[in-house]
Design an enzyme around this catalytic site. Structure first.
Site, PDB file in Angstrom:
ATOM      1  N   SER A  15       0.865  -1.180   0.000  1.00 25.85           N
ATOM      2  CA  SER A  15       0.000   0.000   0.000  1.00 25.85           C
ATOM      3  C   SER A  15       0.908   1.238   0.000  1.00 25.85           C
ATOM      4  CB  SER A  15      -0.909  -0.023   1.221  1.00 25.85           C
ATOM      5  OG  SER A  15      -0.130  -0.091   2.390  1.00 25.85           O
ATOM      6  N   CYS A 382     -11.211  25.395  13.380  1.00 30.89           N
ATOM      7  CA  CYS A 382     -12.218  24.565  14.047  1.00 30.89           C
ATOM      8  C   CYS A 382     -11.912  24.461  15.547  1.00 30.89           C
ATOM      9  CB  CYS A 382     -12.352  23.217  13.366  1.00 30.89           C
ATOM     10  SG  CYS A 382     -14.013  22.556  13.588  1.00 30.89           S
ATOM     11  N   MET A 385      -9.989  27.362  16.615  1.00 30.96           N
ATOM     12  CA  MET A 385     -10.771  28.581  16.853  1.00 30.96           C
ATOM     13  C   MET A 385     -11.454  28.482  18.217  1.00 30.96           C
ATOM     14  SD  MET A 385     -14.334  29.319  16.694  1.00 30.96           S
ATOM     15  CE  MET A 385     -15.479  30.469  15.989  1.00 30.96           C
ATOM     16  N   HIS A 508     -13.409  24.777   7.859  1.00 37.72           N
ATOM     17  CA  HIS A 508     -12.109  24.214   7.443  1.00 37.72           C
ATOM     18  C   HIS A 508     -11.716  24.770   6.079  1.00 37.72           C
ATOM     19  CE1 HIS A 508     -11.733  20.947  10.488  1.00 37.72           C
ATOM     20  NE2 HIS A 508     -13.039  21.120  10.553  1.00 37.72           N
ATOM     21  N   GLU A 510      -8.990  24.612   4.699  1.00 34.94           N
ATOM     22  CA  GLU A 510      -8.009  23.732   4.032  1.00 34.94           C
ATOM     23  C   GLU A 510      -8.654  22.776   3.027  1.00 34.94           C
ATOM     24  OE1 GLU A 510      -9.004  23.544   7.161  1.00 34.94           O
ATOM     25  OE2 GLU A 510      -8.958  21.509   7.972  1.00 34.94           O
TER      26      GLU A 510
HETATM   27  N1  GLN Z   1     -14.252  18.883  18.521  1.00 37.39           N
HETATM   28  C1  GLN Z   1     -14.787  20.099  18.020  1.00 37.39           C
HETATM   29  C2  GLN Z   1     -16.260  19.979  17.657  1.00 37.39           C
HETATM   30  O1  GLN Z   1     -16.768  18.911  17.491  1.00 37.39           O
HETATM   31  C3  GLN Z   1     -13.991  20.611  16.839  1.00 37.39           C
HETATM   32  C4  GLN Z   1     -13.990  19.703  15.657  1.00 37.39           C
HETATM   33  C5  GLN Z   1     -12.917  19.998  14.652  1.00 37.39           C
HETATM   34  O2  GLN Z   1     -11.907  20.612  14.975  1.00 37.39           O
HETATM   35  N2  GLN Z   1     -13.102  19.540  13.433  1.00 37.39           N
HETATM   36  O3  GLN Z   1     -16.937  20.962  17.538  1.00 37.39           O
END
Ligand code: GLN
Length: 531
Positions: A15, A382, A385, A508, A510
């Site tokens: 792989s 996410c 933040m 996100h 990205e």
């Molecule tokens: N754990 C956090 C939430 O569920 C942030 C998720 C993340 O960073 N993708 O809101």
């Protein structure tokens, strides 16, 4: 309706040979020749999707506009080709079985015994042909795993059947490894021969063989593979290791992979597209200076694939600004208030990564306190933040023990909390806020210049949100909600305007950065880091 042509990419020997990159590179080359192309990944594992998988298993979970939680190879497909993928572009064995079992329960099989052949293979073929219905010239289907795995068998069988059904509208490309034995000073073709034999046992003769190799192939190696594996020598393609994945389309063009594909389909071969823009970017990525140092603070740093899209987004944005960021991954569990300065003071910017659960969160919060107080450019994504919100609540608003209810369900200051509609959710798979949501940017956002619009759409994957009960206090103290979801009023972006560059995004960015269209958030961040 067009008669789509189907290209299957299988893997042999081991792989991680880069089937996803070869698939994306071929798609890119066909696209440059004016064809419409889509790429699909079929994953032989039983999970319905990778959403519930730990990143240590298969790396990052990539999210599409329509909210599908998918394999990270879809990220490569989008980054190379700018096509938008969807749920239909990633199918797992779990999903195949789920639909067959649902049909069985409804009685759709009219009392027949339900079997791998034909019912599972029919469902696999249906999922492949579904994309063909969307009028693409080519549907490229990458089969996850390695030929010979028990799990892969129904997929290889589906390819065998499709070859008979669709005749000259199907070809198979087999990617294998040619190991170099340093003691013998030789590249070895035997594993490839065996892997092709395994395919032949399943009734599939590869049309093209791509050989992944550390060293350039000798003509002897090519001849041997051609002879033993029943392909013409032009259809033996070298894929030698390169320093950046973005060089692979250029290499594949040199090896004429796209031409061989067109020839197999009896299509006209016009002059090769120049790939001018692409080559320019590859040159920057390969040769640009690496003066700007970025720290990515997260808890999956041992496995670079866990932050694949973030890594690539930084590279795209850097190339756009004519430099190559030097990216360092730092374990958030190893950071605390006492050592944070030693660890981070040498960096031009700090990115705090997404994540789930409490492990490593306090280190992220200490990181953010340091960058906020020291005016170091900061991007939180996410959970990154959410940690910025918690840090600000604790250290600026003096809300002792402020937290997200994900980490501390009974915190006195739940500045990050579950949305009402999430409270009744029991199943973990596919139930987060997923996919693209609208966001309105306020005029005081530093991002507006790069976005060049105030209405954006970004992809989400999380359960928790900023708790709007606290919004006024945050804004009065200097942390501004600069991006709001116009439909739900949820805060999607926080910025500290008085800081050099301090931005937390609940979405996100990205997932939407591509080689040719680097993402405004990363460009804006790197511009600040460069200043
Ligand atoms: N754990 C956090 C939430 O569920 C942030 C998720 C993340 O960073 N993708 O809101």
């Amino acid at each position: 309706m067009k008669n789509s042509r189907y290209i299957f990419i299988t893997g042999g020997v081991t792989s991680s040979l880069g089937k996803g990159i070869i698939s994306a590179s071929l798609a890119k080359l066909l696209q440059e020749r004016g064809y419409s192309v889509t790429i699909q990944k079929l994953d032989p594992y039983i999970n319905i999707d990778p959403g519930t998988l730990n990143p240590y298993e298969h790396g990052e979970c990539y999210v599409t506009d329509d909210g599908a939680e998918t394999d990270l190879d879809l990220g490569h497909y989008e980054r190379f080709t700018d096509i938008t993928t969807s749920q239909a572009n990633n199918v797992t064995t779990g999903r195949i079985y789920q639909s067959v079992i649902n049909k069985e329960r409804k009685g759709d099989y009219l009392g027949k015994t339900v079997q791998i052949i034909p019912h599972i293979t029919d469902e696999i073929k249906r999922r492949i042909k579904l994309l063909g219905k969307e009028n693409y010239d080519f549907v490229i289907t990458e089969i996850g795993g390695t030929v010979g795995d028990i799990e892969s068998f129904p997929y290889i069988e589906a390819i065998r059947q499709l070859k008979w059904e669709l005749e000259d509208r199907v070809i198979t490309i087999h990617l294998t490894l040619v190991p170099y034995l340093s003691a013998a000073k030789e590249l070895k073709t035997k594993p490839t021969q065996h892997s092709v034999k395994l395919m032949l046992e399943s009734g599939v003769q590869p049309d093209i063989i791509v050989l992944r190799t550390e060293k350039p192939l000798t003509s002897g190696v090519r001849e041997k593979v051609a002879k033993f594996c029943n392909v013409n020598i032009g259809a033996v393609i070298e894929s030698v290791d390169v320093s950046t994945i973005y060089e692979v389309p250029v290499l594949m063009q040199k090896e004429k992979l796209d031409e061989v594909v067109l020839k197999k389909f009896h299509l006209e071969i016009k002059t090769a597209p120049p790939l001018k823009k692409w080559k320019k970017i590859v040159k920057i990525i390969k040769n640009a200076e690496t003066k700007i140092k970025i720290a990515v603070v997260g808890k999956y740093v041992e496995l670079p694939d866990a932050y694949k899209s973030i890594n690539e987004s930084l590279i795209h944005a850097g190339a756009h600004l004519s430099f190559k960021p030097e990216i360092h991954y730092i374990h958030s569990e190893k950071i605390n208030n006492d050592n944070v300065q030693d660890i981070l003071s040498a960096f031009d910017g700090v990115l705090v990564a997404p994540g789930f659960g409490h492990r490593g969160v306090e280190g992220k919060i200490d990181t953010i306190k340091y960058v906020r107080e020291n005016n170091i450019p900061f991007l939180g994504i996410c959970l990154g933040m959410q940690c910025a919100v918690i840090e600000f609540a604790r250290n600026v608003l003096n809300m002792e023990n402020a937290n997200s209810t994900e980490m501390h369900p009974t915190t006195p200051f739940p500045v990050i909390d579950l949305m009402e509609e999430q409270k009744s959710v029991i199943n973990l798979g596919g139930t987060m806020r997923l996919g693209a949501y609208r966001c309105k940017l306020k005029n005081d956002s530093k991002l507006i210049e790069e976005y060049a619009t105030s209405e954006i759409k970004e992809r989400h994957r999380h359960r928790y949100e900023f708790n709007n009960k606290f919004l006024e206090e945050f804004e009065n103290a200097g942390m501004k909600a600069t991006g709001i979801n116009p439909d739900s009023d949820l805060v999607e972006i926080f910025e500290i305007p008085a800081h050099k560059w301090f931005t937390g995004v609940q979405f996100h960015p990205e997932y939407k950065s591509t080689v040719l269209k680097p993402h405004p958030v990363f460009i804006s961040f790197l511009k600040a880091c460069k200043k």
